[in-house]
Design an enzyme around this catalytic site. Structure first.
Site, PDB file in Angstrom:
ATOM      1  N   GLU A 117      46.386  33.954  45.495  1.00 17.79           N
ATOM      2  CA  GLU A 117      46.150  34.731  44.277  1.00 17.79           C
ATOM      3  C   GLU A 117      47.410  34.731  43.412  1.00 17.79           C
ATOM      4  O   GLU A 117      48.443  34.174  43.776  1.00 17.79           O
ATOM      5  CB  GLU A 117      45.788  36.182  44.646  1.00 17.79           C
ATOM      6  CG  GLU A 117      44.329  36.559  44.434  1.00 17.79           C
ATOM      7  CD  GLU A 117      44.018  36.844  42.971  1.00 17.79           C
ATOM      8  OE1 GLU A 117      44.892  36.592  42.112  1.00 17.79           O
ATOM      9  OE2 GLU A 117      42.911  37.321  42.676  1.00 17.79           O
ATOM     10  N   ASN A 124      46.071  45.514  41.378  1.00 22.73           N
ATOM     11  CA  ASN A 124      45.467  44.201  41.597  1.00 22.73           C
ATOM     12  C   ASN A 124      46.021  43.122  40.685  1.00 22.73           C
ATOM     13  O   ASN A 124      46.488  42.090  41.146  1.00 22.73           O
ATOM     14  CB  ASN A 124      43.951  44.319  41.429  1.00 22.73           C
ATOM     15  CG  ASN A 124      43.203  43.058  41.740  1.00 22.73           C
ATOM     16  OD1 ASN A 124      43.164  42.135  40.942  1.00 22.73           O
ATOM     17  ND2 ASN A 124      42.592  43.000  42.920  1.00 22.73           N
ATOM     18  N   GLU A 136      44.020  42.813  53.584  1.00 29.66           N
ATOM     19  CA  GLU A 136      44.827  42.572  52.388  1.00 29.66           C
ATOM     20  C   GLU A 136      45.733  43.757  52.079  1.00 29.66           C
ATOM     21  O   GLU A 136      46.129  43.968  50.938  1.00 29.66           O
ATOM     22  CB  GLU A 136      43.934  42.287  51.180  1.00 29.66           C
ATOM     23  CG  GLU A 136      43.202  40.961  51.256  1.00 29.66           C
ATOM     24  CD  GLU A 136      42.504  40.629  49.954  1.00 29.66           C
ATOM     25  OE1 GLU A 136      42.415  41.503  49.070  1.00 29.66           O
ATOM     26  OE2 GLU A 136      42.057  39.483  49.810  1.00 29.66           O
ATOM     27  N   ASN A 150      39.561  44.192  37.523  1.00 27.83           N
ATOM     28  CA  ASN A 150      40.283  43.108  38.182  1.00 27.83           C
ATOM     29  C   ASN A 150      41.195  42.401  37.187  1.00 27.83           C
ATOM     30  O   ASN A 150      42.129  42.990  36.684  1.00 27.83           O
ATOM     31  CB  ASN A 150      39.268  42.151  38.831  1.00 27.83           C
ATOM     32  CG  ASN A 150      39.849  41.321  39.943  1.00 27.83           C
ATOM     33  OD1 ASN A 150      40.956  40.821  39.829  1.00 27.83           O
ATOM     34  ND2 ASN A 150      39.109  41.161  41.032  1.00 27.83           N
ATOM     35  N   ASP A 176      37.094  36.816  38.450  1.00 26.37           N
ATOM     36  CA  ASP A 176      38.308  37.362  39.063  1.00 26.37           C
ATOM     37  C   ASP A 176      39.402  37.365  37.996  1.00 26.37           C
ATOM     38  O   ASP A 176      39.367  38.165  37.087  1.00 26.37           O
ATOM     39  CB  ASP A 176      38.687  36.541  40.298  1.00 26.37           C
ATOM     40  CG  ASP A 176      39.570  37.308  41.275  1.00 26.37           C
ATOM     41  OD1 ASP A 176      40.370  38.136  40.814  1.00 26.37           O
ATOM     42  OD2 ASP A 176      39.482  37.073  42.485  1.00 26.37           O
TER      43      ASP A 176
END
Length: 304
Positions: A43, A130, A154, A187, A233
């Protein structure tokens, strides 16, 4: 520490879905390159021009990784990382990270030390920051779903102390405020080119919303685009204001008018993306265990 792995898969032909001729004009190389294939769930890619490198997160492995643009080597940038998810750079080139495990937004200073920018709202701990963007006035905007506290995968399993999952702003004076509180799981987020609008993903709702930015407030929030391939995302903009979004089948590209004009299909679920490279026309993509690169004829949104 340099990570030694078997060579990544060879480059593959870019599998494009052209839905509008506007997309064909900006698609570049016929191939996409695999830069790294050794993560668990990658990510938060952020390109650092001064370092000529890409910083990205391997969240379940609790580490930040660094791909060197000159050598092509991947090394550990920080471990443990605090289960960092999203990353970006501020105007001074400092790394801003969403530490899911520590439930904080942190800044890495030039000497490597870390400064906490946000951790609590009215005495209650944040859920698990996030993704994050920085506005030209120095304010930091981030999303706060609970993914880092729902299990130990996570982050660290814990109770949610704040009622809801919000979008936040940290002002230049350090004040933390809620700017949007009607999300299921906010997100990815990105400012428009003139910063008059903010795009925010609501992942379970399967859409991107677009807000008007009024100083330190957000107004409106109508749906900009629905997702037709799983869920959205991360999101980024290019220099023409097009919105590039991570989806379960690859990267989707939207014209500023909301039209889906094309797709880049990849073999894994895509989590996030960013523009970088010397000319800003290299799209870096994190997709499950891998990092991919695609050279385009367009460039990323200019940085101030």
């Amino acid at each position: 520490m340099t990570i030694t792995l078997s060579p990544p898969p060879p480059r593959i032909r870019a599998e494009l879905v052209v839905l509008d001729e506007r997309f064909r004009k900006i698609a570049g190389d016929e191939y996409v390159e695999c830069l790294y294939d050794g993560g668990r769930w990658l990510e938060g890619p952020a390109y650092a021009p001064a370092w000529r490198c890409l910083i990205f997160s391997d969240i379940p492995s609790d580490r930040l990784l660094r791909w060197d643009e000159v050598s092509g080597h991947v090394s550990v940038f920080r471990q443990p990382s605090g289960y960092v998810n999203g990353n970006t750079l501020d105007r001074e080139g400092r790394l801003i990270s969403c530490s899911q495990g520590d439930r904080q937004v942190v800044r890495t200073e030039y000497d490597g030390s870390r400064t906490v920018l946000a951790s609590h709202l009215d005495g209650r701990r944040l859920n698990s920051p996030n993704d994050v963007v920085v506005k030209s006035d120095g304010s930091v905007w981030f999303t706060d779903p609970p993914y880092g506290i729902t299990s130990n995968y996570e982050g660290h399993a814990a109770e949610q102390e704040i009622d809801g999952c919000h979008v936040y702003r940290v002002g230049p004076d350090g004040a933390l405020t809620v700017v949007a509180d009607d999300f299921t799981r906010p997100n990815g987020l990105a400012f428009s080119l003139d910063e008059s609008q903010l795009y925010v993903v609501d992942t379970p709702a399967k859409h991107i919303r677009r807000f008007d930015v009024d100083g330190d407030k957000l107004l409106g929030g109508a749906v900009f685009a629905p997702c037709e391939a799983g869920m959205f995302d991360g999101v980024r903009l290019d220099s023409a204001g097009r919105v590039w979004a991570a989806t379960h089948e690859g990267v989707h590209c939207f014209d500023p008018d909301g039209t889906l004009i094309g797709k880049l299909l990849l073999p894994d679920v895509v989590s996030n993306l960013c523009f970088g490279g010397p000319k800003g026309n290299r799209l870096f993509i994190t997709a499950t265990t891998s990092v991919w690169s695609w050279l385009l004829t367009t460039t990323g949104a200019p940085r101030w």
